[in-house]
Design a protein around this motif. Structure first.
Motif, short mmCIF file in Angstrom:
data_model
loop_
_atom_site.label_atom_id
_atom_site.label_comp_id
_atom_site.label_asym_id
_atom_site.label_seq_id
_atom_site.Cartn_x
_atom_site.Cartn_y
_atom_site.Cartn_z
N LEU A 119 0.83 -1.20 0.00
CA LEU A 119 0.00 0.00 0.00
C LEU A 119 0.87 1.25 0.00
O LEU A 119 0.58 2.23 -0.71
N THR A 120 1.93 1.23 0.78
CA THR A 120 2.86 2.37 0.81
C THR A 120 3.49 2.58 -0.56
O THR A 120 3.57 3.71 -1.07
N ASP A 121 3.91 1.50 -1.20
CA ASP A 121 4.51 1.60 -2.53
C ASP A 121 3.53 2.16 -3.56
O ASP A 121 3.94 2.87 -4.49
N LEU A 122 2.25 1.83 -3.39
CA LEU A 122 1.22 2.31 -4.31
C LEU A 122 0.76 3.73 -3.99
O LEU A 122 -0.01 4.31 -4.76
N GLY A 123 1.23 4.26 -2.86
CA GLY A 123 0.79 5.59 -2.46
C GLY A 123 -0.62 5.61 -1.89
O GLY A 123 -1.27 6.66 -1.88
N ILE A 124 -1.08 4.46 -1.38
CA ILE A 124 -2.42 4.35 -0.80
C ILE A 124 -2.32 4.61 0.70
O ILE A 124 -1.66 3.87 1.43
N ALA A 125 -2.97 5.67 1.17
CA ALA A 125 -2.95 5.99 2.60
C ALA A 125 -3.73 4.94 3.37
O ALA A 125 -4.71 4.37 2.87
N TYR A 126 -3.32 4.70 4.61
CA TYR A 126 -4.06 3.76 5.44
C TYR A 126 -4.05 4.22 6.90
O TYR A 126 -3.19 4.98 7.33
N GLY A 127 -5.07 3.77 7.62
CA GLY A 127 -5.22 4.11 9.04
C GLY A 127 -6.05 3.04 9.71
O GLY A 127 -6.35 2.00 9.13
N ALA A 128 -6.41 3.30 10.96
CA ALA A 128 -7.15 2.32 11.75
C ALA A 128 -8.39 2.95 12.37
O ALA A 128 -8.36 4.11 12.81
N ALA A 129 -9.47 2.19 12.40
CA ALA A 129 -10.69 2.55 13.11
C ALA A 129 -10.99 1.42 14.07
O ALA A 129 -11.24 0.29 13.64
N THR A 130 -10.95 1.70 15.37
CA THR A 130 -10.88 0.63 16.36
C THR A 130 -11.74 0.91 17.58
O THR A 130 -11.82 2.06 18.05
N ASN A 131 -12.36 -0.13 18.10
CA ASN A 131 -13.26 0.01 19.25
C ASN A 131 -12.51 -0.07 20.58
O ASN A 131 -12.70 -0.97 21.40
N ASN A 132 -11.63 0.90 20.77
CA ASN A 132 -10.98 1.14 22.05
C ASN A 132 -10.46 2.56 21.98
O ASN A 132 -10.55 3.20 20.93
N VAL A 133 -9.90 3.06 23.06
CA VAL A 133 -9.44 4.45 23.05
C VAL A 133 -8.19 4.58 22.18
O VAL A 133 -7.38 3.66 22.06
N THR A 134 -8.04 5.75 21.58
CA THR A 134 -7.01 5.96 20.56
C THR A 134 -5.60 5.71 21.06
O THR A 134 -4.82 5.00 20.42
N ASP A 135 -5.24 6.29 22.21
CA ASP A 135 -3.86 6.16 22.69
C ASP A 135 -3.49 4.71 22.96
O ASP A 135 -2.37 4.28 22.65
N TYR A 136 -4.41 3.96 23.53
CA TYR A 136 -4.14 2.55 23.84
C TYR A 136 -3.90 1.75 22.56
O TYR A 136 -2.96 0.95 22.47
N GLN A 137 -4.75 1.98 21.56
CA GLN A 137 -4.63 1.22 20.33
C GLN A 137 -3.43 1.67 19.50
O GLN A 137 -2.79 0.86 18.83
N ALA A 138 -3.11 2.97 19.53
CA ALA A 138 -1.91 3.44 18.85
C ALA A 138 -0.67 2.83 19.47
O ALA A 138 0.27 2.43 18.77
N HIS A 139 -0.67 2.73 20.81
CA HIS A 139 0.45 2.07 21.51
C HIS A 139 0.53 0.60 21.12
O HIS A 139 1.63 0.06 20.92
#
Length: 239
Positions: A119-139
């Motif tokens: 995806l990075t090579d194709l220039g496709i942005a990506y992220g996460a949508a997750t059922n917990n608080v942001t800081d915990y899941q980012a960690h």
């Protein structure tokens, strides 16, 4: 369908949370109750109950009815009941010690890094949508070696998946229209139907091939198959 960005669920889509939970639960159970629990005939049933949470304590947490600690302790109590263990779970052991162990076992599935690299090579942005608080899941993602720039947790919109706000905010932060944003998750309702009904392209990863495939929701058994779905075209429009 044109895909210009991808949103991912985190737990058991990118990160093998169930595997980490199996390890941490068994270790803490032995720490509190001794080696004899390893030979209990109902041990596997108890482990599965803790990990898969049939009473939906985790959903009670994300919907504000229990704290994070309360949902975990409730799951431990149910597992203890299955094993007919007396007493109460040790809070220090199950809230602090368990967290230390499980976090050291957060690992990505093998099919995750190659997809993200492509995806990075194709220039496709990506992220996460997750059922917990942001800081915990980012960690969690960082601990698993998957640092994400965009992570949408339940504290961002105030509504957990399958509410449309999680998916729409993810598309917004990725800079794409919902109809050009692919959501990949492992939960039929929270990810599959939620993303579809919010207007995103929806895809389930079902590594055990046990989930129902809803109408207008793609399904793969491995993330290595995502880029080979004939009706999906991955193009950020800038190449």
């Amino acid at each position: 369908m044109l895909v210009q960005a991808v949103l991912f669920d985190v737990d058991d889509t990118l990160v093998n949370l169930a595997g980490a939970q199996h390890v941490a639960f068994r270790q803490q159970l032995t720490t509190q109750f001794g080696d004899q629990v390893s030979s209990h005939p109902a041990l596997e049933v108890a482990v599965d109950a803790f990990v898969h949470d049939p009473q939906d304590y985790y959903n009670a947490y994300i919907n504000g009815r229990l704290s994070f600690g309360e949902q975990r302790m409730a799951r431990v109590v149910d597992a203890m009941d299955i094993l007919e263990l007396d007493g109460k779970p040790d809070e220090e052991l199950w809230l602090v010690g368990y967290e230390d162990i499980v976090s050291r076992h957060w690992k990505p599935f093998d099919d995750v890094p190659p997809l993200l690299e492509t995806l990075t090579d194709l220039g496709i942005a990506y992220g996460a949508a997750t059922n917990n608080v942001t800081d915990y899941q980012a960690h969690k993602l960082e601990q698993a070696g998957l640092p994400f720039e965009v992570v949408i947790g339940t504290d961002v919109t105030g509504k957990p998946k399958p509410h449309a706000s999680m998916f729409l905010e993810g598309a917004r932060q990725l800079g794409t229209d919902p109809e050009n944003t692919l959501m990949i998750g492992d939960d039929v309702i929270n990810d599959g139907l939620g993303a579809r009904d919010a207007g995103l392209i929806s895809l389930l990863v079902d590594r055990d091939n046990t989930r129902v495939n809803p109408d207008r929701v793609y399904k793969v058994e491995s993330l290595s198959d995502v880029l080979h779905i004939p009706s999906l075209r991955f193009d950020n429009g800038k190449n």
